[in-house]
Scaffold this active site. Sequence first.
Site, PDB file in Angstrom:
ATOM      1  N   TYR A 254       0.845  -1.209   0.000  1.00  0.00           N
ATOM      2  CA  TYR A 254       0.000   0.000   0.000  1.00  0.00           C
ATOM      3  C   TYR A 254       0.875   1.253   0.000  1.00  0.00           C
ATOM      4  CZ  TYR A 254      -3.395   3.489   1.539  1.00  0.00           C
ATOM      5  OH  TYR A 254      -4.190   4.615   1.624  1.00  0.00           O
TER       6      TYR A 254
ATOM      7  N   LYS B 225       1.342   4.237  -2.856  1.00  0.00           N
ATOM      8  CA  LYS B 225       1.094   5.668  -2.604  1.00  0.00           C
ATOM      9  C   LYS B 225       2.342   6.505  -2.903  1.00  0.00           C
ATOM     10  CE  LYS B 225      -3.210   5.299  -1.628  1.00  0.00           C
ATOM     11  NZ  LYS B 225      -4.243   5.937  -2.446  1.00  0.00           N
TER      12      LYS B 225
HETATM   13  N1  LIG Z   1      -9.684   6.388   4.911  1.00  0.00           N
HETATM   14  C1  LIG Z   1      -8.435   6.714   5.191  1.00  0.00           C
HETATM   15  O1  LIG Z   1      -8.016   6.725   6.350  1.00  0.00           O
HETATM   16  C2  LIG Z   1      -7.472   7.116   4.086  1.00  0.00           C
HETATM   17  C3  LIG Z   1      -6.265   7.755   4.458  1.00  0.00           C
HETATM   18  C4  LIG Z   1      -5.380   8.135   3.468  1.00  0.00           C
HETATM   19  C5  LIG Z   1      -5.686   7.900   2.135  1.00  0.00           C
HETATM   20  N2  LIG Z   1      -6.851   7.275   1.812  1.00  0.00           N
HETATM   21  C6  LIG Z   1      -7.097   7.036   0.383  1.00  0.00           C
HETATM   22  O2  LIG Z   1      -8.380   7.519   0.047  1.00  0.00           O
HETATM   23  C7  LIG Z   1      -8.930   6.714  -0.997  1.00  0.00           C
HETATM   24  C8  LIG Z   1     -10.288   6.182  -0.580  1.00  0.00           C
HETATM   25  O3  LIG Z   1     -10.113   5.362   0.550  1.00  0.00           O
HETATM   26  P1  LIG Z   1     -11.321   4.966   1.519  1.00  0.00           P
HETATM   27  O4  LIG Z   1     -10.784   4.957   2.896  1.00  0.00           O
HETATM   28  O5  LIG Z   1     -12.518   5.768   1.202  1.00  0.00           O
HETATM   29  O6  LIG Z   1     -11.515   3.431   1.076  1.00  0.00           O
HETATM   30  P2  LIG Z   1     -12.840   2.575   0.823  1.00  0.00           P
HETATM   31  O7  LIG Z   1     -12.421   1.151   0.907  1.00  0.00           O
HETATM   32  O8  LIG Z   1     -13.942   3.034   1.691  1.00  0.00           O
HETATM   33  O9  LIG Z   1     -13.221   2.946  -0.681  1.00  0.00           O
HETATM   34  C9  LIG Z   1     -12.436   2.501  -1.751  1.00  0.00           C
HETATM   35  C10 LIG Z   1     -13.356   2.201  -2.927  1.00  0.00           C
HETATM   36  O10 LIG Z   1     -12.558   1.740  -4.019  1.00  0.00           O
HETATM   37  C11 LIG Z   1     -13.249   0.659  -4.642  1.00  0.00           C
HETATM   38  N3  LIG Z   1     -12.321  -0.207  -5.374  1.00  0.00           N
HETATM   39  C12 LIG Z   1     -11.400  -1.089  -4.870  1.00  0.00           C
HETATM   40  N4  LIG Z   1     -10.763  -1.710  -5.860  1.00  0.00           N
HETATM   41  C13 LIG Z   1     -11.263  -1.215  -7.027  1.00  0.00           C
HETATM   42  C14 LIG Z   1     -11.011  -1.466  -8.407  1.00  0.00           C
HETATM   43  N5  LIG Z   1     -10.091  -2.389  -8.795  1.00  0.00           N
HETATM   44  N6  LIG Z   1     -11.704  -0.770  -9.334  1.00  0.00           N
HETATM   45  C15 LIG Z   1     -12.646   0.141  -8.959  1.00  0.00           C
HETATM   46  N7  LIG Z   1     -12.934   0.414  -7.666  1.00  0.00           N
HETATM   47  C16 LIG Z   1     -12.265  -0.252  -6.725  1.00  0.00           C
HETATM   48  C17 LIG Z   1     -13.915  -0.085  -3.480  1.00  0.00           C
HETATM   49  O11 LIG Z   1     -14.956  -0.929  -3.929  1.00  0.00           O
HETATM   50  C18 LIG Z   1     -14.389   1.083  -2.633  1.00  0.00           C
HETATM   51  O12 LIG Z   1     -15.675   1.505  -3.017  1.00  0.00           O
HETATM   52  C19 LIG Z   1      -7.899   5.620  -1.284  1.00  0.00           C
HETATM   53  O13 LIG Z   1      -7.077   6.023  -2.370  1.00  0.00           O
HETATM   54  C20 LIG Z   1      -7.105   5.559  -0.007  1.00  0.00           C
HETATM   55  O14 LIG Z   1      -5.810   5.061  -0.205  1.00  0.00           O
HETATM   56  C21 LIG Z   1      -7.742   6.870   2.745  1.00  0.00           C
END
Ligand SMILES: NC(=O)c1ccc[n+]([C@@H]2O[C@H](COP(=O)([O-])OP(=O)(O)OC[C@H]3O[C@@H](n4cnc5c(N)ncnc54)[C@H](O)[C@@H]3O)[C@@H](O)[C@H]2O)c1
Length: 225
Positions: A159, A163
């Site tokens: 992961y 990133k």
């Molecule tokens: N939530 C956090 O704490 C956090 C922190 C830093 C960065 N992020 C980043 O924010 C973004 C969203 O994260 P989140 O926490 O909302 O995650 P989440 O798991 O709630 O949402 C991710 C979405 O991506 C979809 N997905 C996964 N694989 C896929 C694919 N191959 N094709 C299409 N869709 C796909 C999933 O079905 C899901 O709906 C990500 O890039 C994550 O790395 C999140």
Amino acid sequence: MEEKFNEDKKVFLITGGANGIGRALAFKLFNLGNLVAVFDIDERGLRDIKRQITETPERPFFIRKVDVSKKKQVDVGVKEVMKKFGRIDVLINNAAIVPYHKFLDYPEDLWDRTINTNLKGYFLCGQRVAREMIKIRKGKIINISSISGEFAIEGQCAYACSKGGINMLTKIMALELAKYNICVNAIAPGTIVVERNRKKFKSQRYLKEFSKRAVRLYHRSDNIC
Ligand SMILES: NC(=O)c1ccc[n+]([C@@H]2O[C@H](COP(=O)([O-])OP(=O)(O)OC[C@H]3O[C@@H](n4cnc5c(N)ncnc54)[C@H](O)[C@@H]3O)[C@@H](O)[C@H]2O)c1
């Protein structure tokens, strides 16, 4: 025949918009009066968000099952958004998976899946949408990165690499696409509680560990936690 929509409405394409941050963005941007298209592999989540949005004939909400790591699916999906809205003003690359596993026994297939979804997915969607944006000489691409692209946190092997890769991909895209009036940026959030991690944050033990880690990160200058 491409449908024509009012120029003052922006057209957003959000990947991974069926859950979490992407879903919140889709709701917010739609409710602000924009045209929104969402790609995700979670069909149930896609149907659910579509049900909760109040669409109108002038402002439809577009959903499509697209695996962002598959070039063919990305091509077809983007073609359909173009047919529906005629252009894409803003791409938000957001779809990702967030697995935890220690380095020494990190499964190869999980490594491939993480890099393919998180890094290759941003590349494929970015490239395909940029080709459309170039035709109208304008556009914005926002890559959702993470603090994990900068800070080494145990268990985040693939992961964090995805990133870190996104951070560099963003710089290259910005450099090469600026001459077409396409602006590329990344946003690197810290932890945000979403459905996926909500249960973990309900545990007092986890919260304590998490706070300690955050303090350690804050005080270290080598970005290693
Ligand atoms: N939530 C956090 O704490 C956090 C922190 C830093 C960065 N992020 C980043 O924010 C973004 C969203 O994260 P989140 O926490 O909302 O995650 P989440 O798991 O709630 O949402 C991710 C979405 O991506 C979809 N997905 C996964 N694989 C896929 C694919 N191959 N094709 C299409 N869709 C796909 C999933 O079905 C899901 O709906 C990500 O890039 C994550 O790395 C999140």
